[in-house]
Design an enzyme around this catalytic site. Structure first.
Site, PDB file in Angstrom:
ATOM      1  N   LYS A  42       0.757  -1.274   0.000  1.00  0.00           N
ATOM      2  CA  LYS A  42       0.115  -0.105   0.167  1.00  0.00           C
ATOM      3  C   LYS A  42       0.929   1.227   0.250  1.00  0.00           C
ATOM      4  CE  LYS A  42      -3.458  -0.781  -0.247  1.00  0.00           C
ATOM      5  NZ  LYS A  42      -4.180  -1.483  -1.926  1.00  0.00           N
ATOM      6  N   THR A  45       2.772   0.995  -4.892  1.00  0.00           N
ATOM      7  CA  THR A  45       3.024  -0.125  -6.013  1.00  0.00           C
ATOM      8  C   THR A  45       2.485   0.031  -7.391  1.00  0.00           C
ATOM      9  OG1 THR A  45       2.807  -1.554  -4.358  1.00  0.00           O
ATOM     10  CG2 THR A  45       3.253  -2.739  -6.257  1.00  0.00           C
ATOM     11  N   TRP A  47       1.116   2.539  -8.659  1.00  0.00           N
ATOM     12  CA  TRP A  47       1.515   3.988  -9.212  1.00  0.00           C
ATOM     13  C   TRP A  47       2.775   3.941  -9.937  1.00  0.00           C
ATOM     14  CZ3 TRP A  47       1.419   8.719  -5.297  1.00  0.00           C
ATOM     15  CH2 TRP A  47       1.253   9.961  -5.938  1.00  0.00           C
ATOM     16  N   THR A  92       7.506  -6.479  -5.646  1.00  0.00           N
ATOM     17  CA  THR A  92       7.505  -7.588  -4.724  1.00  0.00           C
ATOM     18  C   THR A  92       7.421  -6.903  -3.303  1.00  0.00           C
ATOM     19  OG1 THR A  92       8.536  -9.428  -3.411  1.00  0.00           O
ATOM     20  CG2 THR A  92       9.996  -7.371  -4.278  1.00  0.00           C
ATOM     21  N   HIS A  93       6.816  -7.424  -2.187  1.00  0.00           N
ATOM     22  CA  HIS A  93       6.796  -6.920  -0.977  1.00  0.00           C
ATOM     23  C   HIS A  93       7.616  -7.950  -0.015  1.00  0.00           C
ATOM     24  CE1 HIS A  93       3.280  -4.593  -2.213  1.00  0.00           C
ATOM     25  NE2 HIS A  93       2.554  -5.306  -2.205  1.00  0.00           N
ATOM     26  N   PHE A 215      -3.856  10.720 -10.022  1.00  0.00           N
ATOM     27  CA  PHE A 215      -4.882   9.502  -9.347  1.00  0.00           C
ATOM     28  C   PHE A 215      -6.339   9.554  -9.978  1.00  0.00           C
ATOM     29  CE2 PHE A 215      -8.370   8.826  -6.129  1.00  0.00           C
ATOM     30  CZ  PHE A 215      -7.850   7.730  -5.633  1.00  0.00           C
ATOM     31  N   ARG A 240      -8.517   3.945  -3.603  1.00  0.00           N
ATOM     32  CA  ARG A 240      -9.405   4.465  -2.796  1.00  0.00           C
ATOM     33  C   ARG A 240      -9.466   6.056  -2.852  1.00  0.00           C
ATOM     34  NH1 ARG A 240      -9.445   5.290   2.890  1.00  0.00           N
ATOM     35  NH2 ARG A 240      -7.251   5.546   2.445  1.00  0.00           N
TER      36      ARG A 240
HETATM   37  P1  A3P Z   1      -5.239   4.787  -0.483  1.00  0.00           P
HETATM   38  O1  A3P Z   1      -5.943   3.718   0.154  1.00  0.00           O
HETATM   39  O2  A3P Z   1      -4.700   5.823   0.896  1.00  0.00           O
HETATM   40  O3  A3P Z   1      -6.030   5.412  -1.370  1.00  0.00           O
HETATM   41  P2  A3P Z   1      -0.446  -0.049  -3.600  1.00  0.00           P
HETATM   42  O4  A3P Z   1      -0.498   0.253  -5.182  1.00  0.00           O
HETATM   43  O5  A3P Z   1       0.843  -0.426  -3.097  1.00  0.00           O
HETATM   44  O6  A3P Z   1      -1.457  -1.233  -3.320  1.00  0.00           O
HETATM   45  O7  A3P Z   1      -0.957   1.006  -3.108  1.00  0.00           O
HETATM   46  C1  A3P Z   1      -2.292   1.603  -3.135  1.00  0.00           C
HETATM   47  C2  A3P Z   1      -2.366   2.874  -2.414  1.00  0.00           C
HETATM   48  O8  A3P Z   1      -1.739   3.979  -3.599  1.00  0.00           O
HETATM   49  C3  A3P Z   1      -3.858   3.592  -2.237  1.00  0.00           C
HETATM   50  O9  A3P Z   1      -3.825   4.573  -1.256  1.00  0.00           O
HETATM   51  C4  A3P Z   1      -4.003   4.167  -3.688  1.00  0.00           C
HETATM   52  O10 A3P Z   1      -5.133   5.069  -3.851  1.00  0.00           O
HETATM   53  C5  A3P Z   1      -2.712   5.017  -3.725  1.00  0.00           C
HETATM   54  N1  A3P Z   1      -2.484   5.338  -5.181  1.00  0.00           N
HETATM   55  C6  A3P Z   1      -2.398   4.497  -6.247  1.00  0.00           C
HETATM   56  N2  A3P Z   1      -2.187   5.413  -7.455  1.00  0.00           N
HETATM   57  C7  A3P Z   1      -2.301   6.602  -7.037  1.00  0.00           C
HETATM   58  C8  A3P Z   1      -1.943   7.805  -7.691  1.00  0.00           C
HETATM   59  N3  A3P Z   1      -1.808   7.809  -9.090  1.00  0.00           N
HETATM   60  N4  A3P Z   1      -2.045   9.015  -6.987  1.00  0.00           N
HETATM   61  C9  A3P Z   1      -2.116   8.767  -5.485  1.00  0.00           C
HETATM   62  N5  A3P Z   1      -2.277   7.734  -4.881  1.00  0.00           N
HETATM   63  C10 A3P Z   1      -2.352   6.636  -5.683  1.00  0.00           C
END
Ligand code: A3P
Length: 281
Positions: A42, A45, A47, A92-93, A215, A240
């Site tokens: 979280k 990744t 992004w 990877t995590h 986002f 989210r």
């Molecule tokens: P939130 O749950 O706080 O919204 P991962 O890809 O590692 O699972 O991380 C997901 C988190 O990164 C989510 O956080 C998601 O909204 C946020 N995220 C993904 N893409 C994003 C973007 N382009 N800009 C900002 N936050 C982003």
């Protein structure tokens, strides 16, 4: 939540993941043109994955993978990752102990960090939202203590961060990125990542990547983040809120005090995790 334990590390029992896949990691064949996105969950990744895919391919388009299939080894395995043509962008995590040694030296490694208060809130929603966890009725008050004890899948945030940063800090094939910096100035970070990956693209290309990786643009993707086989109908999926500081809407005053006490106490014994500069006030 069902997890498998391997070398003292908890892996989520994703459908299809087995002890064998985790053990197979040692046999992984790294390539010099692989880019790895490594992080505690979280922490950006998807992004970084989209940004890196665009930069290495030279194509400004969102791939919108429903479950980032290249998220090896968390849900794929060697057999699925081997046929991906170069240049691959992998995720990877895992902790360093579970990461293929060859890749540490050969490939490009990007470690992303996010303020742990936001990461754990995001992880809570992720766990509630994904069907197979069976955590629909899980509560924030129940989730936070598991995190503070480091008993969640992929392990303790401080250990994860410290062990990776101690390995990657100053390494020429490694880049450390903060989620908060991507939020502050995405265009600047896109260019920063491009320099690290040794790709040179036009200003227009960097503008396109920045626009596509906002986002809203990523959330609009039909597949990305909301595959109905994976997510519950009422869940927002991966995309989210995408904010920094959303933790303030979740933590009670007492939870925040406990978190700060715990982190300030434990960070004292770290070198690298402390250096990131997150404050626990
Ligand atoms: P939130 O749950 O706080 O919204 P991962 O890809 O590692 O699972 O991380 C997901 C988190 O990164 C989510 O956080 C998601 O909204 C946020 N995220 C993904 N893409 C994003 C973007 N382009 N800009 C900002 N936050 C982003």
């Amino acid at each position: 939540i069902t997890m498998i334990e391997h070398s003292g590390f908890h892996w989520p029992l994703f459908p299809g993941l087995s002890q064998r896949l985790v053990e197979d990691l040692a046999q992984f064949k790294a390539r010099p043109d692989d880019t790895w996105i490594i992080n505690w969950p979280k922490s950006g990744t998807h992004w970084c994955w989209e940004i890196c895919c665009m930069l290495v391919s030279g194509k400004a388009e969102l791939l919108q993978q429903s479950k980032v299939t290249a998220m090896y080894p968390d849900c794929a395995g060697n057999a699925e990752v081997e046929p991906i043509p170069s240049p691959r962008v992998l995720n990877t995590h895992a902790t360093p102990d579970n990461f293929p040694k060859e890749a540490l030296e050969k490939s490009k490694l990007i470690y992303t960090v996010r303020h742990p208060k936001d990461a754990v809130v995001s992880y809570f929603h992720h766990t509630k939202g994904i069907k197979f966890y069976d955590y629909e009725r899980g509560t924030w008050a129940g989730f936070l203590p598991v995190f503070l004890e480091g008993k969640n899948e992929y392990g303790d945030w401080i250990n994860h961060t410290e062990s990776w940063l101690s390995l990657l800090d100053g390494k020429p094939n490694a880049l450390i990125l903060k989620f908060e910096d991507l939020k502050k100035d995405l265009r600047k970070e896109v260019q920063h990542i491009a320099e690290f990956l040794e790709v040179s693209r036009s200003d227009e290309f960097y503008d396109d990547v920045t626009r596509l990786c906002s986002f809203d643009s990523m959330k609009e993707g039909k597949l990305s983040g909301k595959d109905s086989d994976v997510w519950r109908a009422e869940s927002p999926g991966v995309f989210r809120k995408g904010e920094s500081g959303d933790w303030k809407r979740h933590f009670t005053v007492a939870q925040n005090e406990e978190f700060n006490r715990h982190f300030n106490e434990r960070l004292k014994d770290t070198i690298y995790a402390k250096k990131i500069g997150y404050e626990f006030l």
